[in-house]
Design an enzyme around this catalytic site. Structure first.
Site, short mmCIF file in Angstrom:
data_model
loop_
_atom_site.label_atom_id
_atom_site.label_comp_id
_atom_site.label_asym_id
_atom_site.label_seq_id
_atom_site.Cartn_x
_atom_site.Cartn_y
_atom_site.Cartn_z
N THR A 88 -6.95 -4.63 0.57
CA THR A 88 -5.75 -5.00 1.32
C THR A 88 -5.94 -6.27 2.14
O THR A 88 -5.05 -7.13 2.20
CB THR A 88 -5.33 -3.85 2.26
N HIS A 97 -16.70 -6.59 5.71
CA HIS A 97 -17.21 -5.45 6.48
C HIS A 97 -18.74 -5.45 6.56
O HIS A 97 -19.37 -4.40 6.62
CB HIS A 97 -16.75 -4.13 5.84
N ASP A 106 0.84 -1.20 0.00
CA ASP A 106 0.00 0.00 0.00
C ASP A 106 0.88 1.25 0.00
O ASP A 106 0.66 2.19 -0.78
CB ASP A 106 -0.89 0.04 1.26
#
Length: 307
Positions: free
Chosen positions: A121, A195, A50
């Site tokens: 990620t 999520h 990242d």
């Protein structure tokens, strides 16, 4: 670089090359095995990939376009950047595009570029690399206008090249892929893999899908819409950010799809806007009735997304 091309075309053309280089960095970090994972928050990871990919993209774009605003997901760094990370090549196809007059002469101060150097990620750290994308979105004023999505691990079936880059400019054109309409016989929804919560599930249930694809990354979910593998992307939660959606929104709109919040309103992407997409994300594939999806979502689900 063809200075005769419009500023918007040059930014998108440069972003294509920068994301390709960032994609190689992401693969290199993975192959070397030193991910150096940092936990920024709950279910919010950051890796060496990242950080390095963002430094590559921002250094490449800021060196060529010093007067535009660039906002990246990761914190800025003053570390030295290897010279081969600063990309100056451009995509010649994009430079040749003819833009409408309203996009030809843009003040650099009105441009904000949103960078997610590694979208997905969590999946990257788990080896689910097909979910990973590199996102660069270009906004003019408040609207997402141009976008680039690079897939570092995409396997081209007709050659041995690894990686694919998709781009689009709303109202102008797109490239790097061929849009496919979703099948009519069933309703397929894509949503978050890591999520989810009760509000996300309530929104999905209200649409009565035949199938739910739980995958990582906003970029990858919108690609599923563009390639006919899902009809809608449903995320009735506050976890998404502007750098997640700017590029996918621009490309999706360029091919006739739609991305809004759960009120049916577009997010603002100007430099002064807040970063979280607090009213959720609802995106629909080209040919889908976006308003129908909005109308099926219960009011109590929408109310939970109010600021």
């Amino acid at each position: 670089m063809a200075q005769s091309a419009s500023l918007l075309s040059r930014i998108v053309a440069s972003s294509i090359s920068a994301t390709v280089r960032a994609g190689k960095i992401i693969r290199d970090v993975m192959s070397q095995g030193a991910l150096n994972i940092v936990e920024k928050g709950k279910n919010d990871l950051q890796t060496e990939a990242d950080r390095c990919a963002q430094r590559c993209i921002i250094a490449s774009l800021s060196s060529q376009f010093p007067n535009i605003t660039i906002i990246g997901e990761e914190e800025s760094s003053n570390c030295d950047i290897p010279s081969d990370w600063v990309v100056t090549e451009v995509d010649e196809e994009v430079l040749k595009l003819k833009l409408p007059s309203n996009l030809e002469n843009i003040d650099p101060k009105d441009i904000c570029v949103w960078v997610d150097p590694l979208d997905g990620t969590s999946e990257y750290t788990q080896g689910l690399v097909e979910h990973v994308t590199v996102l660069v979105g270009v906004a003019i004023g408040k609207r997402a206008v141009g976008g680039v999505i690079h897939q570092p691990y995409y396997k081209n079936t007709d050659n041995d090249v690894v990686g694919r880059t998709i781009w689009g400019i709303n109202g102008v054109g797109f490239g790097g892929f061929s849009p496919i309409a979703p099948v009519d016989r069933k309703k397929i929804i894509t949503t978050t893999r890591s999520h989810s919560d009760s509000n996300v599930q309530a929104a999905i249930n209200a649409l009565h899908p035949d199938e739910v694809l739980r995958v990582g990354g906003a970029g990858y979910k919108v690609i599923l819409l563009m390639e006919g593998k899902a009809h809608a992307y449903v995320f009735a939660s506050k976890g998404c950010k502007r750098w997640d959606t700017c590029a996918p929104e621009a490309i999706l709109h360029a091919i006739g799809g739609t991305l809004t919040d759960f009120r049916g309103e577009y997010y603002s992407y100007d430099a002064k806007t807040s970063h979280p997409n607090v009213r959720g994300v609802l995106a629909t594939a080209p040919g889908e009735n976006h308003q129908w999806y909005l109308s099926q979502i219960p009011q109590e689900v929408k109310d939970k997304l109010k600021q």
